[in-house]
Design a protein around this motif. Structure first.
Motif, PDB file in Angstrom:
ATOM      1  N   LEU A   1     -43.714  37.341   5.468  1.00  0.00           N
ATOM      2  CA  LEU A   1     -42.292  37.108   4.427  1.00  0.00           C
ATOM      3  C   LEU A   1     -42.349  38.125   3.189  1.00  0.00           C
ATOM      4  N   VAL A   2     -43.218  38.640   3.255  1.00  0.00           N
ATOM      5  CA  VAL A   2     -43.866  39.611   1.917  1.00  0.00           C
ATOM      6  C   VAL A   2     -44.893  40.779   2.148  1.00  0.00           C
ATOM      7  N   SER A   3     -45.057  41.619   1.962  1.00  0.00           N
ATOM      8  CA  SER A   3     -46.195  41.978   1.963  1.00  0.00           C
ATOM      9  C   SER A   3     -46.222  42.993   0.509  1.00  0.00           C
ATOM     10  N   TYR A   4     -47.426  43.393   0.718  1.00  0.00           N
ATOM     11  CA  TYR A   4     -48.320  43.519  -0.930  1.00  0.00           C
ATOM     12  C   TYR A   4     -48.141  45.465  -0.769  1.00  0.00           C
ATOM     13  N   GLY A   5     -47.400  45.885  -2.165  1.00  0.00           N
ATOM     14  CA  GLY A   5     -47.128  47.084  -2.096  1.00  0.00           C
ATOM     15  C   GLY A   5     -47.904  47.876  -3.621  1.00  0.00           C
ATOM     16  N   PRO A   6     -48.110  49.137  -3.371  1.00  0.00           N
ATOM     17  CA  PRO A   6     -48.518  49.677  -4.339  1.00  0.00           C
ATOM     18  C   PRO A   6     -48.890  49.017  -6.076  1.00  0.00           C
ATOM     19  N   ASP A   7     -49.499  49.095  -6.451  1.00  0.00           N
ATOM     20  CA  ASP A   7     -49.629  48.790  -7.828  1.00  0.00           C
ATOM     21  C   ASP A   7     -50.087  47.057  -8.333  1.00  0.00           C
ATOM     22  N   GLY A   8     -49.300  45.755  -6.853  1.00  0.00           N
ATOM     23  CA  GLY A   8     -49.278  44.366  -6.981  1.00  0.00           C
ATOM     24  C   GLY A   8     -48.541  43.912  -7.326  1.00  0.00           C
ATOM     25  N   THR A   9     -47.210  45.545  -6.324  1.00  0.00           N
ATOM     26  CA  THR A   9     -45.849  44.887  -6.395  1.00  0.00           C
ATOM     27  C   THR A   9     -45.796  44.313  -5.169  1.00  0.00           C
ATOM     28  N   ILE A  10     -45.039  43.145  -5.038  1.00  0.00           N
ATOM     29  CA  ILE A  10     -44.306  42.587  -4.127  1.00  0.00           C
ATOM     30  C   ILE A  10     -43.277  43.097  -3.099  1.00  0.00           C
ATOM     31  N   LEU A  11     -43.153  43.250  -2.737  1.00  0.00           N
ATOM     32  CA  LEU A  11     -42.061  43.829  -1.296  1.00  0.00           C
ATOM     33  C   LEU A  11     -41.555  42.934  -0.216  1.00  0.00           C
ATOM     34  N   PRO A  12     -40.298  43.404  -0.238  1.00  0.00           N
ATOM     35  CA  PRO A  12     -40.042  42.538   1.022  1.00  0.00           C
ATOM     36  C   PRO A  12     -40.058  42.798   2.326  1.00  0.00           C
ATOM     37  N   ALA A  13     -40.428  41.814   3.486  1.00  0.00           N
ATOM     38  CA  ALA A  13     -40.778  42.107   4.441  1.00  0.00           C
ATOM     39  C   ALA A  13     -39.499  41.206   5.362  1.00  0.00           C
ATOM     40  N   LEU A  14     -40.823  39.984   6.409  1.00  0.00           N
ATOM     41  CA  LEU A  14     -39.446  39.404   7.414  1.00  0.00           C
ATOM     42  C   LEU A  14     -38.712  38.229   5.858  1.00  0.00           C
ATOM     43  N   ALA A  15     -38.709  38.793   4.945  1.00  0.00           N
ATOM     44  CA  ALA A  15     -37.520  37.649   3.516  1.00  0.00           C
ATOM     45  C   ALA A  15     -37.074  39.747   2.805  1.00  0.00           C
ATOM     46  N   GLU A  16     -35.940  39.522   3.026  1.00  0.00           N
ATOM     47  CA  GLU A  16     -35.174  40.673   2.426  1.00  0.00           C
ATOM     48  C   GLU A  16     -34.959  40.192   0.599  1.00  0.00           C
ATOM     49  N   SER A  17     -35.328  38.851   0.577  1.00  0.00           N
ATOM     50  CA  SER A  17     -35.241  38.743  -1.129  1.00  0.00           C
ATOM     51  C   SER A  17     -35.617  37.211  -1.134  1.00  0.00           C
ATOM     52  N   TRP A  18     -35.710  36.741  -2.914  1.00  0.00           N
ATOM     53  CA  TRP A  18     -35.916  35.893  -2.463  1.00  0.00           C
ATOM     54  C   TRP A  18     -35.456  35.033  -4.166  1.00  0.00           C
ATOM     55  N   THR A  19     -35.347  34.033  -4.830  1.00  0.00           N
ATOM     56  CA  THR A  19     -35.056  33.177  -5.961  1.00  0.00           C
ATOM     57  C   THR A  19     -36.039  32.534  -5.878  1.00  0.00           C
ATOM     58  N   ILE A  20     -37.118  32.716  -7.285  1.00  0.00           N
ATOM     59  CA  ILE A  20     -38.065  31.282  -7.896  1.00  0.00           C
ATOM     60  C   ILE A  20     -36.905  30.334  -9.037  1.00  0.00           C
ATOM     61  N   THR A  21     -37.243  28.608  -8.903  1.00  0.00           N
ATOM     62  CA  THR A  21     -36.852  27.722 -10.087  1.00  0.00           C
ATOM     63  C   THR A  21     -37.491  26.776  -9.884  1.00  0.00           C
ATOM     64  N   ASP A  22     -37.728  27.109 -11.212  1.00  0.00           N
ATOM     65  CA  ASP A  22     -38.457  25.146 -11.706  1.00  0.00           C
ATOM     66  C   ASP A  22     -38.273  23.744 -11.020  1.00  0.00           C
ATOM     67  N   THR A  23     -38.440  22.942 -10.784  1.00  0.00           N
ATOM     68  CA  THR A  23     -38.678  22.263 -10.193  1.00  0.00           C
ATOM     69  C   THR A  23     -38.654  20.613 -11.413  1.00  0.00           C
ATOM     70  N   ALA A  24     -38.050  19.305 -11.757  1.00  0.00           N
ATOM     71  CA  ALA A  24     -37.866  19.029 -11.924  1.00  0.00           C
ATOM     72  C   ALA A  24     -40.068  18.005 -12.118  1.00  0.00           C
ATOM     73  N   SER A  25     -40.118  18.154 -10.955  1.00  0.00           N
ATOM     74  CA  SER A  25     -41.751  17.675 -10.825  1.00  0.00           C
ATOM     75  C   SER A  25     -42.432  18.606 -11.426  1.00  0.00           C
ATOM     76  N   GLY A  26     -42.391  20.002 -11.683  1.00  0.00           N
ATOM     77  CA  GLY A  26     -43.167  20.425 -12.229  1.00  0.00           C
ATOM     78  C   GLY A  26     -43.700  21.672 -11.464  1.00  0.00           C
ATOM     79  N   GLY A  27     -43.395  22.003  -9.968  1.00  0.00           N
ATOM     80  CA  GLY A  27     -43.313  22.511  -9.020  1.00  0.00           C
ATOM     81  C   GLY A  27     -42.556  24.196  -9.861  1.00  0.00           C
ATOM     82  N   GLN A  28     -42.157  24.297  -8.531  1.00  0.00           N
ATOM     83  CA  GLN A  28     -41.647  25.664  -8.463  1.00  0.00           C
ATOM     84  C   GLN A  28     -40.547  25.631  -6.708  1.00  0.00           C
ATOM     85  N   GLN A  29     -39.982  25.994  -7.095  1.00  0.00           N
ATOM     86  CA  GLN A  29     -39.117  26.159  -5.464  1.00  0.00           C
ATOM     87  C   GLN A  29     -38.977  28.007  -4.712  1.00  0.00           C
TER      88      GLN A  29
END
Length: 670
Positions: A272-300
């Motif tokens: 889904l993603v690739s590892y780029g220079p200086d540790g940057t996470i780059l798009p691969a088969l996923a072109e973008s993403w969002t992260i949200t916290d869940t009520a159970s303590g995890g993340q979506q």
């Protein structure tokens, strides 16, 4: 204070800084005479390991340690580092690329300690260090897991692994750094890994090829960015492999491990993603993403998938294809540490699904906040994406009855009740979305020194993916070539029959230095920065290394600066820490320093008894004469002051050695 006391100090000085005149190399040899031989594994084909083996062995033999070296093929090397206990059942099942060793699902790891004393290892570099490398020690077939078996109370492998589990879930970066410091200090004080040198990725490329760019993780050789500016668009390469020099690409299965080669899978399959220079996470088969916290303590994590991408066989890339791969990789027992649970994604992922009617959105939910989640999705394996048509039973392949895991693994049973068995069926074809597609291979069967037969690839051909979403490679045909020796590779580079050598362990470092010094206009030599560290692993469960004094004596007896200078060509540097300091949370100063100190190695060999006595003698002389400077005349005062100053330095060193002995002795006797 009398003259005799001052002369006592001077006498201690003359004897030497560690009283080594009283404990000599000959004494160390006598002390180590009855120590069992140290079993040392070396991987056949690892040019650098083979080059320095004799240097390390000679260093240890200087103080009387006996070393028995075994040069093993990759399969034998891996099995020895795991050492199955008598409860484990082995099955040899033929695979079309090599012989695959399968461990029955009815295995038990009780008593597994690793069939080795010493073994070269290396950290995994970016994007794995330090979190994945250390958390993988939980896996019972991991060499470090077995090497930690012999820790003596109050230290334990379980306690160390609990510290790792805790730090991986820490949200606060400052607290996380402090917890990582504790982890580093814990394993360091056990003297079970000696950092040796920084590992650099080297590429020697014919000048007819332009566009070189360094990769960003081990076995990341972005050949698709090379452009032939003259000559043929067929390019030959000798890549760095798990075996050092290339032997086989394996089954080219994206979801399992050896003998599948990282470099080939990285050309064929994407995440889904690739590892780029200086540790940057780059798009691969996923072109973008969002992260949200869940009520159970995890993340979506909601991934928008890249549109208009096709697999090499023409199948569409979409959420259903992504979910099918996840269903197989994360099925049943496969998420346990011995299989895929060595890293965090299988451990912490809770759910994955497609977003309603949107076939281009994938949603992954974690059970807890796990800071390296995206970073781990960039790993070359086991979570790269295979065409649905390439599964064993096509797009309808069930993850439990026809899983994509290597068929030699057989049927996997979970330790948890109610979890269905997983039947490994392998893959039917090699088809990903990467810049190269598999075309063909020519194979041979070789007989090893132990009269085992192994199947190797003489050549493997890949074709450039003309429909690649990142742009078609300039190379039309990429030809991977196997050579019998490093000398053959050097000769082929110089005569132009080989276009590219890329990776570590293919050529001895001195050979690379020699080629660079030639200033050959037909060859360009590229040397990267340190991306991982080579270490010597000391098995705490294997006599005589179950004694921490022996481990420390070995560490202090090895002159790593000298061997790096002599055997590794001058472009690698000795290192003091297990992980490169440039890795996240790894810029730490650990004590004691595991440096070359022959006299300390001698004293450790003889259990520091003489050093303890010397320290006591110095301390007694000091106690009897606290008013040294007051009672002395000008003449003797200067001499005595000088002697006292030296004696204080000596006493501190002796106390340090004595403390080290006491700590070691307590640990061993506890």
């Amino acid at each position: 204070m009398r003259l005799s006391t001052a002369l006592t100090y001077l006498g201690l000085l003359v004897q030497s800084k560690y009283a080594s005149a009283m404990v000599t190399i000959e004494d160390a040899k006598a002390c180590n005479a009855d120590v069992p031989a140290i079993d040392w594994l070396i991987l056949e084909g690892d040019a650098n390991a083979e080059a320095i083996e004799d240097e390390v062995r000679q260093d240890l033999e200087k103080i009387g340690f006996k070393v028995s070296t075994r040069f093993l093929t990759k399969n034998d090397y891996n099995q020895a580092r795991k050492l199955f206990s008598h409860h484990r059942v082995l099955h040899i099942i033929p695979s079309y690329s090599t012989l695959v060793v399968h461990v029955s699902s009815l295995m038990s790891y009780t008593g597994a300690k690793g069939d080795f004393g010493l073994s070269f290892s290396e950290t995994w570099g970016t994007p794995y260090d330090p979190h994945s490398y250390v958390s993988a020690w939980e896996a019972e077939d991991n060499a470090n897991h077995n090497a930690l078996t012999g820790l003596v109370a109050p230290s334990s492998r379980d306690e160390l692994l609990s510290l790792v589990e805790d730090v991986l879930q820490e949200e606060n970066q400052i607290v996380r750094q402090a917890k990582w410091n504790e982890v580093h200090d814990y394993y360091h004080k056990e003297a079970m890994m000696l950092p040796l040198w920084g590992r650099r990725i080297v590429a020697i490329i014919n000048s007819r090829l332009a566009g070189y760019q360094a990769g960003h993780q081990q076995f990341d050789f972005p050949v698709h960015k090379l452009v032939p500016v003259s000559g043929s668009k067929t390019v030959s390469i000798s890549p760095g492999a798990l075996t050092g020099r290339f032997q086989t690409v394996g089954n080219m299965d994206p979801h399992t491990y050896n003998p599948n080669e990282f470099f080939a899978n990285n050309w064929l399959y994407e995440g889904l993603v690739s590892y780029g220079p200086d540790g940057t996470i780059l798009p691969a088969l996923a072109e973008s993403w969002t992260i949200t916290d869940t009520a159970s303590g995890g993340q979506q994590y909601s991934f928008k998938l890249r549109p208009s991408v096709k697999f090499h066989d023409g199948a569409e890339w979409n959420c259903q294809a992504a979910k099918m791969n996840l269903d197989h990789v994360l099925a049943g027992a496969l998420i346990e540490p011995v299989w895929h649970g060595w890293y965090g994604v299988p451990k912490y992922i809770k759910d994955w699904k497609c977003a309603g009617d949107d076939d281009m959105e994938l949603i992954m939910t974690t059970s807890t906040k796990f800071y390296p989640f995206l970073q781990e999705l960039s790993f070359i394996r086991p979570l790269r994406f295979l065409s649905p048509n390439a599964f064993a039973e096509g797009a309808d392949s069930d993850p439990y009855t026809a899983n994509s895991c290597e068929r030699g693994w057989g049927t996997l049973e979970s330790d948890k009740e109610g979890v269905p068995n997983v039947v490994c069926a392998g893959i039917a074809n090699v088809s990903g979305t990467g810049p190269f597609a598999f075309a063909s291979r020519e194979q041979s069967v070789l007989t090893t020194a132990d009269f085992d037969e192994i199947r190797v690839d003489d050549t493997v051909e890949f074709t450039g993916n003309q429909d690649y979403w990142g742009g078609a490679p300039g190379i039309e045909t990429l030809k991977v070539v196997r050579y019998e020796s490093a000398d053959q590779i050097k000769e082929a580079l110089l005569d132009g029959s080989l276009d590219v050598m890329w990776g570590d362990g293919v050529l001895p470092s001195n050979t690379i230095t020699d080629i660079a010094a030639m200033n050959n206009p037909s060859l360009n030599v590229h040397v990267g920065e340190d991306i991982q560290n080579v270490v010597l692993l000391l098995n705490t469960a294997r006599p005589p290394l179950d004694d921490i004094r022996v481990r420390k004596a070995i560490i202090h007896a090895i002159d790593k600066k000298a061997l790096v200078k002599k055997e590794l060509g001058g472009f690698t540097d000795p290192v003091d820490n297990v992980f490169p300091r440039s890795m996240p949370y790894c810029d730490v100063d650990l004590t004691p320093h595991w440096d070359y100190d022959l006299e300390k190695a001698i004293l450790l060999s003889c259990k520091l008894e003489t050093a303890s006595a010397s320290a006591a003698a110095v301390e007694k002389a000091t106690a009897d004469n606290k008013a040294l400077t007051i009672g002395l005349g000008i003449g003797l005062g200067f001499v005595a002051l000088l002697a006292a100053a030296v004696a204080v330095i000596f006493m501190k060193k002796a106390k340090s050695l004595e403390a080290e002995y006491v700590t070691s002795k307590s640990a061993v006797e506890a």
